[in-house]
Motif scaffolding. Structure first.
Motif, PDB file in Angstrom:
ATOM      1  N   CYS A   1       1.158  -0.875   0.085  1.00 12.87           N
ATOM      2  CA  CYS A   1      -0.098   0.008  -0.073  1.00 12.87           C
ATOM      3  C   CYS A   1       0.688   1.347   0.136  1.00 12.87           C
ATOM      4  N   TYR A   2       0.783   1.575  -1.166  1.00  7.76           N
ATOM      5  CA  TYR A   2       1.626   3.226  -1.081  1.00  7.76           C
ATOM      6  C   TYR A   2       0.909   3.926  -0.351  1.00  7.76           C
ATOM      7  N   ILE A   3       1.693   4.987   0.144  1.00  8.95           N
ATOM      8  CA  ILE A   3       1.009   5.714   0.762  1.00  8.95           C
ATOM      9  C   ILE A   3       1.189   7.332   0.500  1.00  8.95           C
ATOM     10  N   ASN A   4       0.096   8.451   0.205  1.00  2.00           N
ATOM     11  CA  ASN A   4       0.637  10.178   0.138  1.00  2.00           C
ATOM     12  C   ASN A   4       1.063  10.650   1.708  1.00  2.00           C
ATOM     13  N   LYS A   5       2.043  10.696   1.713  1.00  2.64           N
ATOM     14  CA  LYS A   5       2.866  11.152   2.604  1.00  2.64           C
ATOM     15  C   LYS A   5       2.209  13.120   3.517  1.00  2.64           C
ATOM     16  N   GLU A   6       2.236  13.517   2.307  1.00  4.65           N
ATOM     17  CA  GLU A   6       1.508  14.856   2.172  1.00  4.65           C
ATOM     18  C   GLU A   6      -0.322  14.513   2.983  1.00  4.65           C
ATOM     19  N   ASN A   7      -0.817  14.045   2.323  1.00  2.00           N
ATOM     20  CA  ASN A   7      -1.869  14.123   3.160  1.00  2.00           C
ATOM     21  C   ASN A   7      -1.976  13.064   4.249  1.00  2.00           C
ATOM     22  N   ASN A   8      -1.061  12.074   4.747  1.00  2.00           N
ATOM     23  CA  ASN A   8      -1.130  11.483   5.827  1.00  2.00           C
ATOM     24  C   ASN A   8      -0.350  11.756   6.930  1.00  2.00           C
ATOM     25  N   LYS A   9       0.566  13.201   6.668  1.00  2.00           N
ATOM     26  CA  LYS A   9       1.370  13.124   7.571  1.00  2.00           C
ATOM     27  C   LYS A   9       0.821  12.849   9.744  1.00  2.00           C
ATOM     28  N   ILE A  10       0.306  13.496   9.670  1.00  2.00           N
ATOM     29  CA  ILE A  10      -0.917  13.223  11.131  1.00  2.00           C
ATOM     30  C   ILE A  10      -0.872  12.263  11.231  1.00  2.00           C
ATOM     31  N   ILE A  11      -1.314  11.137  10.622  1.00  2.00           N
ATOM     32  CA  ILE A  11      -1.776   9.805  11.198  1.00  2.00           C
ATOM     33  C   ILE A  11       0.093   9.052  10.949  1.00  2.00           C
ATOM     34  N   ILE A  12       0.527   9.002  10.226  1.00  2.00           N
ATOM     35  CA  ILE A  12       2.387   8.646  10.021  1.00  2.00           C
ATOM     36  C   ILE A  12       2.666   9.168  11.789  1.00  2.00           C
ATOM     37  N   LYS A  13       3.006  10.033  12.280  1.00  2.00           N
ATOM     38  CA  LYS A  13       3.454  10.598  12.647  1.00  2.00           C
ATOM     39  C   LYS A  13       3.192   9.704  14.262  1.00  2.00           C
ATOM     40  N   GLU A  14       1.608   9.879  14.923  1.00  2.00           N
ATOM     41  CA  GLU A  14       1.350   9.018  15.386  1.00  2.00           C
ATOM     42  C   GLU A  14       2.083   7.335  15.814  1.00  2.00           C
TER      43      GLU A  14
ATOM     44  N   ILE B   1      11.692  -0.689  11.923  1.00  2.00           N
ATOM     45  CA  ILE B   1      10.917  -1.120  10.747  1.00  2.00           C
ATOM     46  C   ILE B   1       9.318  -0.925  10.539  1.00  2.00           C
ATOM     47  N   LEU B   2       9.153  -0.615  11.337  1.00  2.00           N
ATOM     48  CA  LEU B   2       7.847   0.248  10.873  1.00  2.00           C
ATOM     49  C   LEU B   2       7.184   1.392  10.635  1.00  2.00           C
ATOM     50  N   SER B   3       8.410   2.480  11.736  1.00  2.00           N
ATOM     51  CA  SER B   3       8.976   3.892  10.758  1.00  2.00           C
ATOM     52  C   SER B   3       9.489   3.822   9.831  1.00  2.00           C
ATOM     53  N   LYS B   4      11.088   2.733   9.389  1.00  2.00           N
ATOM     54  CA  LYS B   4      11.063   2.815   7.603  1.00  2.00           C
ATOM     55  C   LYS B   4       9.986   2.073   6.573  1.00  2.00           C
ATOM     56  N   GLN B   5       9.322   1.724   6.881  1.00  2.00           N
ATOM     57  CA  GLN B   5       8.260   2.063   5.681  1.00  2.00           C
ATOM     58  C   GLN B   5       7.383   2.793   5.166  1.00  2.00           C
ATOM     59  N   LEU B   6       7.195   3.364   6.956  1.00  2.00           N
ATOM     60  CA  LEU B   6       5.948   4.590   7.225  1.00  2.00           C
ATOM     61  C   LEU B   6       6.942   5.468   5.865  1.00  2.00           C
ATOM     62  N   ASN B   7       7.887   5.812   6.523  1.00  2.00           N
ATOM     63  CA  ASN B   7       9.376   7.113   5.749  1.00  2.00           C
ATOM     64  C   ASN B   7       9.928   6.031   4.671  1.00  2.00           C
ATOM     65  N   ASN B   8       9.206   5.306   3.989  1.00  2.00           N
ATOM     66  CA  ASN B   8       9.656   4.878   2.389  1.00  2.00           C
ATOM     67  C   ASN B   8       8.277   4.548   1.762  1.00  2.00           C
ATOM     68  N   ASP B   9       7.359   5.212   2.141  1.00  2.00           N
ATOM     69  CA  ASP B   9       5.706   5.787   1.732  1.00  2.00           C
ATOM     70  C   ASP B   9       5.303   4.402   1.534  1.00  2.00           C
ATOM     71  N   PHE B  10       5.484   3.259   1.986  1.00  2.00           N
ATOM     72  CA  PHE B  10       4.541   1.975   1.191  1.00  2.00           C
ATOM     73  C   PHE B  10       4.116   1.889   2.930  1.00  2.00           C
ATOM     74  N   ILE B  11       3.571   0.456   3.518  1.00  2.00           N
ATOM     75  CA  ILE B  11       3.171  -0.636   4.400  1.00  2.00           C
ATOM     76  C   ILE B  11       2.940  -1.698   3.024  1.00  2.00           C
ATOM     77  N   LYS B  12       3.760  -2.797   4.134  1.00  2.00           N
ATOM     78  CA  LYS B  12       2.795  -4.338   3.775  1.00  2.00           C
ATOM     79  C   LYS B  12       1.812  -4.673   4.064  1.00  2.00           C
ATOM     80  N   ILE B  13       0.737  -5.137   3.963  1.00  2.00           N
ATOM     81  CA  ILE B  13      -0.345  -5.556   4.617  1.00  2.00           C
ATOM     82  C   ILE B  13      -0.124  -7.382   3.897  1.00  2.00           C
ATOM     83  N   PHE B  14      -1.416  -7.603   5.308  1.00  2.00           N
ATOM     84  CA  PHE B  14      -1.870  -8.614   5.305  1.00  2.00           C
ATOM     85  C   PHE B  14      -2.992  -8.939   4.942  1.00  2.00           C
ATOM     86  N   SER B  15      -3.708 -10.025   3.494  1.00  2.00           N
ATOM     87  CA  SER B  15      -5.159 -10.173   3.542  1.00  2.00           C
ATOM     88  C   SER B  15      -5.324 -11.689   3.478  1.00  2.00           C
ATOM     89  N   GLU B  16      -6.094 -12.027   3.721  1.00  2.00           N
ATOM     90  CA  GLU B  16      -6.384 -13.008   2.990  1.00  2.00           C
ATOM     91  C   GLU B  16      -7.895 -13.489   2.219  1.00  2.00           C
TER      92      GLU B  16
END
Length: 155
Positions: A66-79, A104-119
């Motif tokens: 999931c690629y994240i738009n950092k600008e639109n999500n900066k508050i939640i990313i900081k939290e 590792i979590l911060s690294k993913q978020l700072n690289n503008d993506f997260i990995k999601i588990f989904s069945e």
């Protein structure tokens, strides 16, 4: 089913770490389960729910990226970054750990993506928003480093 808290409801003093157990995933390491409780809620692991705005989803092996738009999500990313730092700092202080922290979590978020588990099959492409759960199960250690164990799930 997960029952969790919002990122703004997180209180560091509500976290308790279990005794160390041998780590079944990493050699020469230990795992410390996280317990979270307040007056109305108790869980094994810290379960946080939140929403990202303006994202793009693509398949990534057996996960979803999931690629994240950092600008639109900066508050939640900081939290989320603050929660990771708080857990790592509290654990290091409580356990007198001198190992190097691994964010590792911060690294993913700072690289503008997260990995999601989904069945379930997820629609690939751009989305206006996505509701997620972050489950932090515990702290892992090896001979040189330590960090949180976590997974993201789509609500």
């Amino acid at each position: 089913m997960f029952i969790g808290i919002e990122t703004s409801q997180y209180i560091n003093s509500n976290v308790v770490f279990s005794d160390k157990n041998p780590n079944n995933i990493m050699d020469n390491g230990y795992f410390y389960r996280i317990l979270y409780s307040d007056t109305f809620y108790k869980s094994t692991g810290l379960i946080v729910y939140f929403e990202f705005n303006t994202v793009s989803i693509e398949n990534y092996f057996n996960k979803i990226k999931c690629y994240i738009n950092k600008e639109n999500n900066k508050i939640i990313i900081k939290e989320l970054v603050d929660i990771e730092k708080s857990l790592i700092n509290t654990f290091a202080k409580n356990q007198s750990i001198t190992l190097k922290p691994s964010y590792i979590l911060s690294k993913q978020l700072n690289n503008d993506f997260i990995k999601i588990f989904s069945e379930k099959h997820q629609e690939i492409g751009r989305r206006k928003n996505i509701k997620l759960i972050l489950k932090i199960s515990g702290i892992w250690t090896n001979l040189t480093e330590f960090g949180i164990t976590f997974r993201f799930y789509i609500v």
